[in-house]
Design an enzyme around this catalytic site. Structure first.
Site, PDB file in Angstrom:
ATOM      1  N   SER A 261      31.781  49.194  58.363  1.00  0.00           N
ATOM      2  CA  SER A 261      32.288  48.170  57.456  1.00  0.00           C
ATOM      3  C   SER A 261      32.376  48.787  56.059  1.00  0.00           C
ATOM      4  O   SER A 261      31.889  49.895  55.835  1.00  0.00           O
ATOM      5  CB  SER A 261      31.337  46.988  57.426  1.00  0.00           C
ATOM      6  OG  SER A 261      30.114  47.389  56.836  1.00  0.00           O
ATOM      7  N   LYS A 262      32.983  48.036  55.139  1.00  0.00           N
ATOM      8  CA  LYS A 262      33.061  48.530  53.754  1.00  0.00           C
ATOM      9  C   LYS A 262      31.653  48.773  53.216  1.00  0.00           C
ATOM     10  O   LYS A 262      31.399  49.715  52.488  1.00  0.00           O
ATOM     11  CB  LYS A 262      33.764  47.485  52.881  1.00  0.00           C
ATOM     12  CG  LYS A 262      35.269  47.506  53.037  1.00  0.00           C
ATOM     13  CD  LYS A 262      35.935  47.466  51.658  1.00  0.00           C
ATOM     14  CE  LYS A 262      37.400  47.837  51.745  1.00  0.00           C
ATOM     15  NZ  LYS A 262      38.219  46.729  52.245  1.00  0.00           N
ATOM     16  N   ARG A 263      30.765  47.853  53.586  1.00  0.00           N
ATOM     17  CA  ARG A 263      29.397  47.981  53.084  1.00  0.00           C
ATOM     18  C   ARG A 263      28.712  49.236  53.652  1.00  0.00           C
ATOM     19  O   ARG A 263      28.041  49.975  52.931  1.00  0.00           O
ATOM     20  CB  ARG A 263      28.597  46.718  53.440  1.00  0.00           C
ATOM     21  CG  ARG A 263      27.343  46.719  52.653  1.00  0.00           C
ATOM     22  CD  ARG A 263      26.512  45.455  52.526  1.00  0.00           C
ATOM     23  NE  ARG A 263      26.961  44.234  53.106  1.00  0.00           N
ATOM     24  CZ  ARG A 263      26.285  43.609  54.079  1.00  0.00           C
ATOM     25  NH1 ARG A 263      25.200  44.148  54.589  1.00  0.00           N
ATOM     26  NH2 ARG A 263      26.709  42.446  54.517  1.00  0.00           N
ATOM     27  N   THR A 265      30.171  51.903  54.549  1.00  0.00           N
ATOM     28  CA  THR A 265      30.798  53.065  53.911  1.00  0.00           C
ATOM     29  C   THR A 265      30.184  53.300  52.534  1.00  0.00           C
ATOM     30  O   THR A 265      29.869  54.436  52.164  1.00  0.00           O
ATOM     31  CB  THR A 265      32.316  52.818  53.775  1.00  0.00           C
ATOM     32  OG1 THR A 265      32.810  52.473  55.066  1.00  0.00           O
ATOM     33  CG2 THR A 265      33.042  54.034  53.272  1.00  0.00           C
ATOM     34  N   ALA A 266      29.984  52.203  51.787  1.00  0.00           N
ATOM     35  CA  ALA A 266      29.414  52.333  50.448  1.00  0.00           C
ATOM     36  C   ALA A 266      27.983  52.858  50.529  1.00  0.00           C
ATOM     37  O   ALA A 266      27.574  53.742  49.753  1.00  0.00           O
ATOM     38  CB  ALA A 266      29.446  50.991  49.740  1.00  0.00           C
TER      39      ALA A 266
END
Ligand code: GLU
Length: 499
Positions: A261-263, A265-266
């Site tokens: 998810s974007k999270r 990845t961050a």
């Protein structure tokens, strides 16, 4: 062993990223598989930009895609950046072509104008949601006589163009990695092909482009499997031959539990890792290693071989050996491959690649010295960015060891000072301090002082390198040179004596 794809005729394949985000591992792998097949068969590889989604368009990602692919060593024959015989290769420049084909589908009864307002569609959607029904266009405009709808559209009434999905029967679509998928047409929607602004959506654009660009094999992520039957229908409606479809599975997060998810990845980036290709160089990875790693996330040659150069992959790649099950991203595997590829580099090449990492860490690099230390690093590094930490001291005139680190394990400062002084005396007697010359006298000294070699060498390492972890001690000392080694030992004795 000859793989079946090796007898393939020259293929035409394409990588068709959307410039809506950075180039990540999944995209890079799709590009790689395309490239391998094109080069293996002497065919063409095309880079097409799918930039019809103007809301999510991020212009800077176009360059990132090109740079990322080039860094990996992937090149193409036709593309949005260089043109070619089937251009333009940028979908936003092909608007009229899609419209022409959409009208062809309307003429043949496979598509229709739809005048329903967004508000009406929203109400419909809401009602279907409440009744827990599948979200579907209800077909209101499907049967408006063509002359009428054409006239309304020509008079400027706001409309979209929808695919007229057959209301009965089923469709079979086949992907090279999976069993045939058979779908009942009644479960499929009358999808929009052209939006009210006249821009085609992916489903129409991809089919038209792949046909006109004479694409023989389509590699794209498994997220497209759900709309695959619609694409099959559009091909049938045009009466066109379909390409060979290949949908490698999307990657799972390192834990193996679900997609990134974007999270995630961050978080990964906070932890010093990244799934984005243009970050990989700074993290100290070699393109050769990244290529090897991603190639094997979904493909294998046999159960044994794991080290592949790009040329090996071009020779050995085959669609038959692609694996449809999703693979979890494993950075420890990437480190492993990076180590293998670092060790496979010629010394000169590795030296060149290491230099910027020392410079970035603030060192003024002496090329000759770097050349000397490269062999010591080559056998140990997992990533290039570890090099300054391990070997930056070679470029320092002086080292400043931390006093507490100079104290040998389970020893006092006084004992350590004495030990350092004795090392100094032993080395001072030797004219040359090559590893072969110093090893024995130093081991004897450890015995004489009733110290473990680890205790003695620990003090010596911190004294001459200024750090507890370094390249191999004796080899490093030889490079630092006798004079400096002796000077640093004296300095260590002095520091220890003041404690
Ligand atoms: N533009 C699509 C994407 O970025 C590509 C799908 C395809 O290759 O057909 O996912």
């Amino acid at each position: 062993m000859t793989s079946p794809t090796q007898s393939l005729k020259p293929v035409r394949v394409r990588f068709a990223p959307s410039p809506t985000g950075r180039l990540h591992l999944g995209g890079a792998r799709t590009a790689l598989y395309n490239y391998l097949l094109a080069r293996q068969t002497g065919g063409q590889f095309i880079l097409r930009l799918e930039d019809t989604d103007r809301k999510r368009y991020q212009p800077e990602t176009e360059k990132e895609i090109v740079d990322g692919l080039h860094w990996l060593g992937i090149d193409w024959d036709e593309g949005f950046d260089r043109g070619g015989p089937f251009g333009p290769y940028r979908q936003s420049e092909r608007k009229d072509i899609y419209l022409e084909y959409a009208h062809q589908l309307i003429d043949s009864g496979h598509a229709y104008f739809c005048f329903c307002s967004p508000e009406r569609l929203q109400t419909l959607r809401q009602a279907q949601l409440e009744k827990k029904q599948q979200i579907h266009y209800d077909g209101t405009c499907r049967d408006i006589p063509l002359e009428k709808s054409r006239a309304r559209a020509a008079a400027g009434e706001r409309h979209v163009i929808r695919f007229k999905m057959p209301r009965e029967g089923s469709i079979k679509v086949k992907d090279a990695l999976r069993e045939e998928i058979i779908i009942d047409n009644r479960t499929l929607d009358d999808s929009i092909l052209v939006k009210s602004d006249g821009l085609a959506l992916y489903h129409l654009a991809v089919v038209v482009d792949d046909h006109l660009m004479k694409i023989t094999h389509v590699f794209r992520g498994s997220e497209w499997l759900s709309t695959f039957p619609l694409h099959g229908h559009i091909y049938q409606a045009f009466g066109w031959e379909q390409p060979v479809w290949v949908h490698p599975s999307v990657f799972l997060k390192p834990s193996g539990k679900g997609k990134m998810s974007k999270r995630d990845t961050a978080q990964l980036m906070k932890d010093g890792q990244s799934i984005f290709i243009t970050d990989m160089a700074d993290l100290g990875y070699l393109p050769e290693a990244v290529v090897n790693w991603i190639a094997l996330m979904g493909w294998s040659y046999d159960d044994q071989m794991e080290f592949f150069t790009m040329n090996d992959l071009i020779e050995k790649f085959s669609i038959e050996k692609l694996n449809p099950s999703p693979a979890a991203i494993s950075f420890s595997k990437l480190d492993h491959f990076n180590g293998l590829h670092i060790r496979n580099l010629a010394l000169d090449d590795l030296t060149k690649r290491l230099k910027p990492f020392f410079q970035k860490a603030g060192y003024t690099v002496d090329d000759e010295r770097l050349q000397e230390i490269t062999p010591l690093l080559q056998i140990r590094l997992k990533t290039l960015d570890e090099a300054p930490e391990k070997a930056g001291f070679f470029f320092k005139e002086e080292v400043k060891p931390r006093p507490d680190e100079l104290i040998g394990e389970k020893m006092t400062a006084v004992e350590s000072a004495m030990a350092a002084q004795r090392v100094f005396e032993v080395l001072k007697e030797l004219l040359d301090i090559s590893p072969q010359t110093i090893e024995e006298p130093l081991r004897n000294l450890a015995d004489e002082l009733h110290l473990q070699t680890g205790q003695l060498f620990g003090i010596l390492r911190v004294a001459v390198t200024g750090q507890k972890v370094s390249t191999p001690l004796f080899e490093s000392m030889a490079i630092i040179g006798r004079t400096n080694v002796l000077k640093r030992l004296q300095q260590a004795v002095q520091i220890l004596e003041t404690l």
